[in-house]
Design a protein around this motif. Structure first.
Motif, PDB file in Angstrom:
ATOM      1  N   ASN A  32       0.830  -1.222   0.000  1.00 32.05           N
ATOM      2  CA  ASN A  32       0.000   0.000   0.000  1.00 32.05           C
ATOM      3  C   ASN A  32       0.859   1.265   0.000  1.00 32.05           C
ATOM      4  OD1 ASN A  32       0.984  -0.396   2.629  1.00 32.05           O
ATOM      5  ND2 ASN A  32      -0.695   0.806   3.517  1.00 32.05           N
ATOM      6  N   PHE A  33       2.162   1.108  -0.260  1.00 34.24           N
ATOM      7  CA  PHE A  33       3.077   2.256  -0.182  1.00 34.24           C
ATOM      8  C   PHE A  33       3.738   2.492  -1.533  1.00 34.24           C
ATOM      9  CE2 PHE A  33       7.404   3.965   0.692  1.00 34.24           C
ATOM     10  CZ  PHE A  33       7.031   5.153   1.293  1.00 34.24           C
ATOM     11  N   SER A  34       3.754   3.755  -1.952  1.00 32.56           N
ATOM     12  CA  SER A  34       4.480   4.081  -3.186  1.00 32.56           C
ATOM     13  C   SER A  34       5.094   5.475  -3.060  1.00 32.56           C
ATOM     14  CB  SER A  34       3.559   4.001  -4.411  1.00 32.56           C
ATOM     15  OG  SER A  34       2.458   4.863  -4.248  1.00 32.56           O
ATOM     16  N   ILE A  35       5.979   5.764  -3.994  1.00 27.74           N
ATOM     17  CA  ILE A  35       6.769   7.003  -3.941  1.00 27.74           C
ATOM     18  C   ILE A  35       6.526   7.792  -5.224  1.00 27.74           C
ATOM     19  CG2 ILE A  35       9.135   7.914  -3.970  1.00 27.74           C
ATOM     20  CD1 ILE A  35       9.891   5.352  -2.301  1.00 27.74           C
ATOM     21  N   PHE A  36       6.114   9.048  -5.051  1.00 26.42           N
ATOM     22  CA  PHE A  36       6.002   9.954  -6.204  1.00 26.42           C
ATOM     23  C   PHE A  36       7.343  10.689  -6.279  1.00 26.42           C
ATOM     24  CE2 PHE A  36       4.083  14.120  -7.871  1.00 26.42           C
ATOM     25  CZ  PHE A  36       4.303  13.728  -9.185  1.00 26.42           C
ATOM     26  N   CYS A  37       8.206  10.189  -7.141  1.00 27.97           N
ATOM     27  CA  CYS A  37       9.619  10.606  -7.116  1.00 27.97           C
ATOM     28  C   CYS A  37       9.847  11.894  -7.921  1.00 27.97           C
ATOM     29  CB  CYS A  37      10.484   9.482  -7.673  1.00 27.97           C
ATOM     30  SG  CYS A  37      12.236   9.892  -7.607  1.00 27.97           S
ATOM     31  N   ASN A  38      10.339  12.898  -7.228  1.00 30.83           N
ATOM     32  CA  ASN A  38      10.678  14.181  -7.861  1.00 30.83           C
ATOM     33  C   ASN A  38      12.095  14.596  -7.489  1.00 30.83           C
ATOM     34  OD1 ASN A  38       7.978  15.374  -9.029  1.00 30.83           O
ATOM     35  ND2 ASN A  38       7.471  14.364  -7.115  1.00 30.83           N
ATOM     36  N   HIS A  39      12.944  13.627  -7.252  1.00 29.57           N
ATOM     37  CA  HIS A  39      14.318  13.964  -6.862  1.00 29.57           C
ATOM     38  C   HIS A  39      15.104  14.468  -8.080  1.00 29.57           C
ATOM     39  CE1 HIS A  39      14.169  12.844  -2.729  1.00 29.57           C
ATOM     40  NE2 HIS A  39      13.694  11.643  -3.003  1.00 29.57           N
ATOM     41  N   VAL A  40      15.809  15.557  -7.861  1.00 29.35           N
ATOM     42  CA  VAL A  40      16.538  16.208  -8.953  1.00 29.35           C
ATOM     43  C   VAL A  40      18.033  16.262  -8.641  1.00 29.35           C
ATOM     44  CG1 VAL A  40      14.617  17.579  -9.841  1.00 29.35           C
ATOM     45  CG2 VAL A  40      15.962  18.459  -7.933  1.00 29.35           C
ATOM     46  N   LEU A  41      18.818  16.549  -9.679  1.00 28.21           N
ATOM     47  CA  LEU A  41      20.280  16.529  -9.549  1.00 28.21           C
ATOM     48  C   LEU A  41      20.851  17.939  -9.686  1.00 28.21           C
ATOM     49  CD1 LEU A  41      19.417  13.610 -10.782  1.00 28.21           C
ATOM     50  CD2 LEU A  41      21.847  13.401 -11.242  1.00 28.21           C
ATOM     51  N   THR A  42      21.867  18.198  -8.897  1.00 28.67           N
ATOM     52  CA  THR A  42      22.487  19.529  -8.899  1.00 28.67           C
ATOM     53  C   THR A  42      23.322  19.815 -10.153  1.00 28.67           C
ATOM     54  OG1 THR A  42      22.527  19.497  -6.500  1.00 28.67           O
ATOM     55  CG2 THR A  42      24.030  21.039  -7.574  1.00 28.67           C
ATOM     56  N   PRO A  43      24.261  18.934 -10.551  1.00 25.69           N
ATOM     57  CA  PRO A  43      25.126  19.305 -11.683  1.00 25.69           C
ATOM     58  C   PRO A  43      24.374  19.661 -12.963  1.00 25.69           C
ATOM     59  CG  PRO A  43      26.100  17.488 -10.459  1.00 25.69           C
ATOM     60  CD  PRO A  43      24.716  17.676  -9.914  1.00 25.69           C
ATOM     61  N   PRO A  44      23.308  18.925 -13.360  1.00 27.12           N
ATOM     62  CA  PRO A  44      22.609  19.346 -14.589  1.00 27.12           C
ATOM     63  C   PRO A  44      21.937  20.713 -14.449  1.00 27.12           C
ATOM     64  CG  PRO A  44      22.004  17.106 -13.969  1.00 27.12           C
ATOM     65  CD  PRO A  44      22.766  17.661 -12.829  1.00 27.12           C
ATOM     66  N   ALA A  45      21.476  21.038 -13.229  1.00 25.12           N
ATOM     67  CA  ALA A  45      20.855  22.360 -13.040  1.00 25.12           C
ATOM     68  C   ALA A  45      21.901  23.455 -13.210  1.00 25.12           C
ATOM     69  CB  ALA A  45      20.218  22.448 -11.660  1.00 25.12           C
ATOM     70  N   ALA A  56       9.477  -0.917  -9.469  1.00 22.20           N
ATOM     71  CA  ALA A  56       8.268  -0.428 -10.157  1.00 22.20           C
ATOM     72  C   ALA A  56       7.018  -0.560  -9.277  1.00 22.20           C
ATOM     73  CB  ALA A  56       8.075  -1.196 -11.471  1.00 22.20           C
ATOM     74  N   ASP A  57       6.988  -1.585  -8.435  1.00 16.43           N
ATOM     75  CA  ASP A  57       5.802  -1.773  -7.577  1.00 16.43           C
ATOM     76  C   ASP A  57       5.613  -0.609  -6.602  1.00 16.43           C
ATOM     77  OD1 ASP A  57       5.362  -4.157  -8.778  1.00 16.43           O
ATOM     78  OD2 ASP A  57       6.115  -5.411  -7.131  1.00 16.43           O
ATOM     79  N   PHE A  58       6.661   0.159  -6.402  1.00 17.72           N
ATOM     80  CA  PHE A  58       6.580   1.259  -5.430  1.00 17.72           C
ATOM     81  C   PHE A  58       6.621   2.623  -6.118  1.00 17.72           C
ATOM     82  CE2 PHE A  58       8.453  -2.518  -3.660  1.00 17.72           C
ATOM     83  CZ  PHE A  58       7.573  -2.775  -2.618  1.00 17.72           C
ATOM     84  N   ASP A  59       6.409   2.610  -7.409  1.00 12.07           N
ATOM     85  CA  ASP A  59       6.459   3.841  -8.194  1.00 12.07           C
ATOM     86  C   ASP A  59       5.028   4.387  -8.348  1.00 12.07           C
ATOM     87  OD1 ASP A  59       6.680   5.846 -10.052  1.00 12.07           O
ATOM     88  OD2 ASP A  59       8.048   4.739 -11.370  1.00 12.07           O
TER      89      ASP A  59
END
Ligand code: SF4
Length: 367
Positions: free
Chosen positions: A163-176, A295-298
């Motif tokens: 019943n748990f999933s992650i809405f992933c919005n993690h971003v990277l510093t070097p490309p920014a 994928a099951d937690f995405d």
């Protein structure tokens, strides 16, 4: 006294560093230094550091506030998720306006089950306590907050939490940073680099700043003396015609970074081909998503999320502020229609946002 904090807020030492900087700047040149991180922006505003610097040193805000750079479409996605699941979110994200001035906190007021959490671990605990409800963790942040999200993903997999999933919005510093340096914009003589992020990724990923762009960079802590010392180090590099990656934050940052945290991120996440940033547009390989093994937690797969591109509020200058092209008080609604109590844009929400930092410490208040 808090160890390693109060020592870095000493007024006498700050004045001494200011004296050294004043002695060493070349009055005939301009020094434009971008502080990448909202943490630096906050320290600069809170401690009035610009007042200690010569007038030919200009500090320019960068895009390093994870709340600020998330585009409206992703905020809308989180609000939509709250119709189907308990959404666990860091406090700053709760008030970021999405479309039609909606936000997670307004969704909560309207009856959605949105919960403020202090850590990714809190989110998974909510899922354990509510086995008959879907729970989504609204994961945001740069490389500093990514490893804890990876840890809870691993825990969820080990526990077979369905019943748990992650809405992933993690971003990277070097490309920014590349997005800023590659775009036509403000000419920069130096960059004050992020400390907490660099404690994870180390110094190597910034090599291109010196090699390709010939711009000096100093990784700096978030205390006022860290910032002053890093300005002095940048001034010295500029005066000597150097461009290298220096490390002021030696108490936590190494060349290699935290290898265990890096391995953890590699295990759980992979790079997206592209990701939209507020103000910077679509940047290639600038954000993470869950690997197929997770994928099951995405949440994006579980809830079939299709993010829409949404324009910022017409009056909001967050995009230009995040690119270093404008300062908060140059936005015509700063401190009037847009305040921390009634933010029109993301930069007025988080304490790391440039507009909130300027407003909160009263230095540019217009009312
Ligand atoms: S003051 Fe408000 S509307 Fe203006 S740029 Fe900042 S967040 Fe956007």
């Amino acid at each position: 006294m808090i160890p390693y904090v109060d020592e870095f807020r000493d007024g006498e030492l700050a004045r001494s560093l200011a004296g050294k900087i004043a002695n060493e700047v070349d009055p005939a040149r301009t020094y434009r230094f971008m502080e990448f991180c909202g943490g630096h922006t906050h320290a600069i505003s809170r401690y009035g550091l610009e007042d200690l610097l010569p007038s030919n040193i200009e500090l320019i805000h960068g895009p390093g506030c994870p709340v600020c750079v998330l585009p409206i479409g992703r905020v809308d996605d989180a609000i939509s998720l709250s119709k189907h699941a308990i959404v666990a979110s860091y406090a700053d994200m709760m008030r970021v306006p999405g479309s039609n001035s909606m936000s997670l906190i307004k969704a909560k007021a309207a009856g959605a089950d949105v919960r403020m959490v202090y850590s990714a671990k809190d989110a998974i605990e909510i899922a354990k306590k509510n086995p008959h409800r879907e729970v989504v963790f609204f994961a945001i942040g740069f490389e500093t907050t990514t490893p804890p999200t990876a840890l809870v993903a691993r825990e969820a997999k080990a526990l077979k939490l369905d019943n748990f999933s992650i809405f992933c919005n993690h971003v990277l510093t070097p490309p920014a940073l590349s997005g800023i340096l590659d775009a036509p914009g403000v000419p920069l003589e130096g960059i004050i680099g992020p400390s907490h992020v660099s404690a994870v990724i180390g110094l190597k990923p910034y090599a291109y700043v010196a090699e390709k762009h010939r711009i000096p960079m100093v990784i700096a802590g978030f205390e006022p003396l860290d910032v002053m010392q890093s300005v002095l180090m940048l001034v010295r590099q500029v005066n000597r015609g150097e461009a290298k990656i220096d490390n002021e934050y030696t108490r936590a940052v190494t060349q290699e970074g935290n290898l265990r945290a890096q391995a953890l991120m590699e295990e759980v996440f992979e790079l997206r081909e592209t990701f939209e940033w507020r103000g910077l547009g679509h940047l290639p390989k600038s954000a993470r998503k869950m690997k197929a093994e997770y994928a099951d937690f995405d949440a994006e797969l579980r809830f079939d999320i299709k993010t829409r591109q949404v324009s910022d509020h017409k009056a909001c200058e967050c995009g230009a502020i995040l690119r270093g092209l404008k300062r908060p008080h140059e936005c015509r609604v700063f401190g009037t229609a847009c305040t921390p109590d009634n933010p029109l844009g993301s930069c007025m929400v988080s304490s790391e946002g440039a507009c909130a930092a300027h407003y909160s410490f009263g230095r540019y208040r217009t009312t």
